[in-house]
Write a protein that holds these residues in place. Structure first.
Motif, PDB file in Angstrom:
ATOM      1  N   THR A 138       0.811  -1.215   0.000  1.00 31.41           N
ATOM      2  CA  THR A 138       0.000   0.000   0.000  1.00 31.41           C
ATOM      3  C   THR A 138       0.848   1.270   0.000  1.00 31.41           C
ATOM      4  O   THR A 138       0.634   2.165  -0.817  1.00 31.41           O
ATOM      5  CB  THR A 138      -0.933   0.031   1.236  1.00 31.41           C
ATOM      6  OG1 THR A 138      -1.712  -1.149   1.237  1.00 31.41           O
ATOM      7  CG2 THR A 138      -1.841   1.235   1.202  1.00 31.41           C
ATOM      8  N   ALA A 139       1.758   1.317   0.952  1.00 30.31           N
ATOM      9  CA  ALA A 139       2.495   2.578   1.103  1.00 30.31           C
ATOM     10  C   ALA A 139       3.857   2.344   1.719  1.00 30.31           C
ATOM     11  O   ALA A 139       4.109   1.301   2.334  1.00 30.31           O
ATOM     12  CB  ALA A 139       1.694   3.532   1.990  1.00 30.31           C
ATOM     13  N   SER A 180      -5.209   4.536   0.144  1.00 31.56           N
ATOM     14  CA  SER A 180      -4.488   4.689  -1.128  1.00 31.56           C
ATOM     15  C   SER A 180      -5.415   4.725  -2.333  1.00 31.56           C
ATOM     16  O   SER A 180      -5.048   5.245  -3.386  1.00 31.56           O
ATOM     17  CB  SER A 180      -3.475   3.558  -1.285  1.00 31.56           C
ATOM     18  OG  SER A 180      -4.149   2.325  -1.300  1.00 31.56           O
ATOM     19  N   TRP A 232       2.766   6.367  -1.785  1.00 30.99           N
ATOM     20  CA  TRP A 232       1.994   5.181  -2.170  1.00 30.99           C
ATOM     21  C   TRP A 232       2.884   4.169  -2.877  1.00 30.99           C
ATOM     22  O   TRP A 232       3.753   4.532  -3.668  1.00 30.99           O
ATOM     23  CB  TRP A 232       0.826   5.551  -3.095  1.00 30.99           C
ATOM     24  CG  TRP A 232      -0.152   6.523  -2.493  1.00 30.99           C
ATOM     25  CD1 TRP A 232      -0.555   7.708  -3.029  1.00 30.99           C
ATOM     26  CD2 TRP A 232      -0.843   6.404  -1.237  1.00 30.99           C
ATOM     27  NE1 TRP A 232      -1.451   8.338  -2.197  1.00 30.99           N
ATOM     28  CE2 TRP A 232      -1.639   7.562  -1.082  1.00 30.99           C
ATOM     29  CE3 TRP A 232      -0.855   5.460  -0.217  1.00 30.99           C
ATOM     30  CZ2 TRP A 232      -2.443   7.775   0.030  1.00 30.99           C
ATOM     31  CZ3 TRP A 232      -1.656   5.670   0.895  1.00 30.99           C
ATOM     32  CH2 TRP A 232      -2.434   6.799   1.020  1.00 30.99           C
TER      33      TRP A 232
END
Lengths: 234, 174
Positions: A138-139, A180, A232
């Motif tokens: 995701t990040a 996200s 992200w």
């Protein structure tokens, strides 16, 4: 008191002692030796039961696919939610992705109530593996730009799995949800006045980030720090 | 008192009274269900219930037994909802095996395995006594048993553990 009675009693509670028991222990060398050994095993039982919670959680997180693990948690979260609010509303807010900003705000507000144990003022950081497990896919988060991250889980919010972090702000804990895939046109207010909390959902590139902290938490500085810290991964 | 400051007071009370017990409650839940994820869910739900019903806790001295009761009920609910099967004691899960092996001390490894192998009726009172520090009277109340039955279960639990690990500890069985 005979040996059998003494041993039954001390096996039920090795710390037990009364006048008759003490007398028997003085008079019976075998039982006295047995009691000493039992007390040794008692220390071992105690150590065996008191395992390190963080390492067991970490091990479990590492050995179980996150989505499978979360789906189990979600089942219970659903049940708990029924006692907090109308089950159907929660179901919609949680499981069905929506581009509706009002529903996104409601889903984030609803999620705050689900993890009260995360809302703790502490200087203890969450483990690196728990953080990594929550963020995977995701990040990326630059920890140097944030204060202590004390909590990290992957949670189902508005129909999507998102990293749920708690960082320690100046006024107390602050919830961050890294959304996200929630593309919003403008910053949305995110207040829970009945809980003394305020926040925002702010756009960040093609996603957004929900920030919810105590009423006296300064949001502007935090928004900037978070925007600079999060990148992200998808 | 305003609504917000009342809410602050509840949260502060929760953090002061309940949060310190979180790890021990997790351990208790884990020894009940022998599953780290399930224990997490049980404690999470129990904490939520505790948070919501904190105002019903009038006597702070009984917070530990109050929380244990909530965890115990939540554990029962989890099993009822999921209709989980009782697991075969010989069938240790990967998580159990990992916990057993997490200690560098082989005596502790042996003891954990022995505790896993105890029937629940023996394991639970032992955990309540050793881990949570409950008296036999408190255990009897929590488990809705007579005190004599608790003493018998504790005695049998330790006997089984000692029988299981006695060679390593040098305890001579007579």
């Amino acid at each position: 008191m005979d040996c059998e009675e003494y041993r039954q009693r001390i096996e039920a509670d090795p710390a037990w002692v009364d006048e008759a028991g003490a007398a028997h222990e003085r008079d019976c060398g075998a039982c006295a030796a047995y009691a000493r050994r039992l007390r040794v095993s008692e220390r071992l039982i105690s150590e065996a039961l008191r395992f390190d919670v963080a390492s067991v959680r970490e091990r479990d997180g590492a050995s179980t696919p996150p989505r499978l693990r979360r789906s189990m948690g979600t089942t219970w979260a659903m049940a708990a939610s029924a006692s907090v609010a109308a089950f159907g509303v929660w179901l919609v807010l949680t499981f069905i992705p929506s581009g509706d900003p009002d529903r996104l705000v409601a889903a984030v507000q609803d999620h705050w109530y689900h993890e009260p144990t995360s809302w703790v003022q502490t200087s203890a950081p969450v483990s690196a593996s728990a953080l990594e497990s929550a963020l995977t896919g995701t990040a990326r988060v630059d920890l140097d730009r944030l204060s202590v991250v004390s909590y990290a889980r992957s949670c189902l919010v508005n129909g999507r799995w998102v990293p749920h972090l708690v960082v320690q702000g100046e006024a107390g804990p602050v919830m961050l949800l890294l959304l996200s895939r929630e593309d919003i046109a403008e910053t949305l207010p995110l207040d829970l006045p009945q809980e003394g909390l305020h926040g925002v959902i702010m756009p960040l590139d093609e996603g957004s980030i929900a920030i919810l902290g105590e009423d006296d938490e300064s949001l502007e500085a935090l928004q900037q720090d978070v925007a600079e810290a999060v990148e992200w991964a998808i | 008192m305003s609504e917000a400051s009342a809410s602050d007071a509840v949260r502060l009370r929760f953090e002061r009274l309940v949060a310190p017990w979180r790890d021990d409650l997790y351990r208790y839940a884990f020894w009940l269900c022998r599953d780290p994820s399930l224990a997490d869910d049980v404690v999470q739900e129990a904490m939520l219930r505790a948070f919501k019903s904190l105002s019903s806790l009038k006597d702070q001295a009984v917070v530990k037994t109050w929380l244990l009761t909530i965890v115990r009920r939540e554990h029962a609910r989890v099993y009822e909802r999921k209709r989980l099967d009782t697991r075969d004691i010989d069938d240790l899960s990967a998580a159990e095996a990992a916990l057993i092996a997490s200690s560098e001390d082989t005596d502790i490894e042996d003891m954990r395995k022995a505790i896993f192998e105890l029937d629940e009726e023996y394991r639970e009172p032992l955990v309540l006594q050793v881990l949570m520090g409950l008296s036999t009277a408190e255990i009897a109340e929590a488990l809705e048993l007579k005190q004599g039955a608790v003493l018998t279960r504790l005695h049998r639990a330790r006997k089984k553990l000692v029988d299981r690990v006695s060679p390593a500890l040098g305890i001579v069985k007579e």
